[in-house]
Design a protein around this motif. Structure first.
Motif, short mmCIF file in Angstrom:
data_model
loop_
_atom_site.label_atom_id
_atom_site.label_comp_id
_atom_site.label_asym_id
_atom_site.label_seq_id
_atom_site.Cartn_x
_atom_site.Cartn_y
_atom_site.Cartn_z
N ASP A 11 -18.73 -9.94 20.36
CA ASP A 11 -20.02 -9.92 21.04
C ASP A 11 -21.09 -9.45 20.07
O ASP A 11 -20.84 -8.53 19.28
N THR A 40 -18.57 -15.22 15.97
CA THR A 40 -17.32 -15.99 16.04
C THR A 40 -16.75 -16.32 14.66
O THR A 40 -15.54 -16.41 14.51
N THR A 57 -14.57 -12.53 24.63
CA THR A 57 -15.66 -13.04 23.79
C THR A 57 -16.86 -13.48 24.61
O THR A 57 -16.72 -13.95 25.74
N ASP A 58 -18.03 -13.32 23.99
CA ASP A 58 -19.22 -13.94 24.54
C ASP A 58 -19.06 -15.46 24.43
O ASP A 58 -18.31 -15.95 23.58
N TRP A 59 -19.77 -16.19 25.26
CA TRP A 59 -19.66 -17.65 25.24
C TRP A 59 -20.21 -18.23 23.93
O TRP A 59 -19.72 -19.23 23.45
N THR A 66 -18.41 -21.94 18.97
CA THR A 66 -18.60 -21.27 20.26
C THR A 66 -17.40 -20.38 20.58
O THR A 66 -16.36 -20.45 19.92
N GLY A 67 -17.56 -19.55 21.62
CA GLY A 67 -16.46 -18.69 22.03
C GLY A 67 -15.24 -19.50 22.45
O GLY A 67 -14.10 -19.12 22.18
N TYR A 71 -11.47 -19.54 20.70
CA TYR A 71 -10.23 -19.38 21.45
C TYR A 71 -9.22 -20.47 21.08
O TYR A 71 -8.04 -20.20 20.82
N LEU A 85 -14.16 -14.14 29.26
CA LEU A 85 -15.46 -14.56 28.75
C LEU A 85 -16.61 -13.72 29.33
O LEU A 85 -16.55 -13.26 30.46
N SER A 87 -21.05 -13.88 29.46
CA SER A 87 -22.14 -14.82 29.21
C SER A 87 -23.39 -14.44 30.00
O SER A 87 -23.31 -13.97 31.13
#
Length: 202
Positions: A11, A40, A57-59, A66-67, A71, A85, A87
């Motif tokens: 984040d 990321t 994780t944040d999106w 991206t998150g 992943y 997630l 967001s």
């Protein structure tokens, strides 16, 4: 003896990283089993070697990685990786995507320590039931007393959508964020964050 459960928290807000770390500590997880990253790219570089069991994780919708892509990349080295997630934007399609990936939760920002604790506790209990191999590690890590909540700054008097006065003009608060021990507000149409104490109710 099996390896301890490992968590990767990604984040941009240092406050969110700190809350998550404190929360996992309160569940009995050791410091070296929790890795925090601000973006990321760093999370992928470190995560491939760290091999976390659980990704929070944040999106990161506008990031090159991206998150969700993070992943998917980390699952190449840890197929049983669990996902949760965070967001600012939570539209129905976000919920569908998160559900399709089997995410334990999708928590809308800004959230309170109590909300994060409730979701994380539920996720850990679900992991223990679904994965017998993880059960002992989750159970052993959880202390008998109720976990101590991380210290959060007082709840802001400003909420997203509220009208506020700043520098003589009336604005609408878009985001309210806790970071580095202070509360800041992003006003609609502005990119900078404004410290809460500089705002007045309109």
């Amino acid at each position: 003896m099996s390896d301890p459960l490992k968590f990767l928290v990604v984040d941009a807000l240092a406050g969110v990283q700190a809350f998550a770390r404190q929360l996992l500590h309160s569940h009995g997880f050791a410091a070296d089993s929790i890795l925090c990253c601000a973006d990321t790219e760093a999370a992928l570089a470190q995560g491939l070697a760290f091999k976390p069991h659980f990704l929070i994780t944040d999106w990161f919708p506008k990031a090159p990685l991206t998150g969700l892509q993070l992943y998917q990349r980390l699952r190449e080295v840890q197929p049983a990786l669990q996902l949760s997630l965070l967001s600012f934007e939570v539209a129905p399609e976000h919920g569908f995507e998160a559900q399709a990936l089997g995410a334990h939760f999708l928590l809308k920002k800004p959230f309170t320590a109590e909300q994060l604790q409730a979701e994380m506790t539920r996720a850990l209990e679900t992991m223990a039931k679904q994965s017998p191999g993880l059960h002992g590690r989750v159970r052993d890590a959880r202390p008998a007393p109720r976990p101590v909540l991380p210290a959060l700054p007082p709840q802001p008097v400003v909420k997203p959508g509220d009208r506020v006065r700043y520098q003589g003009a009336v604005h609408v608060a878009q985001y309210v964020v806790h970071r580095h021990g202070e509360t800041v507000v992003q006003l609609k149409g502005q990119t900078a964050f404004v410290p809460l104490e500089k705002l007045q109710p309109a």
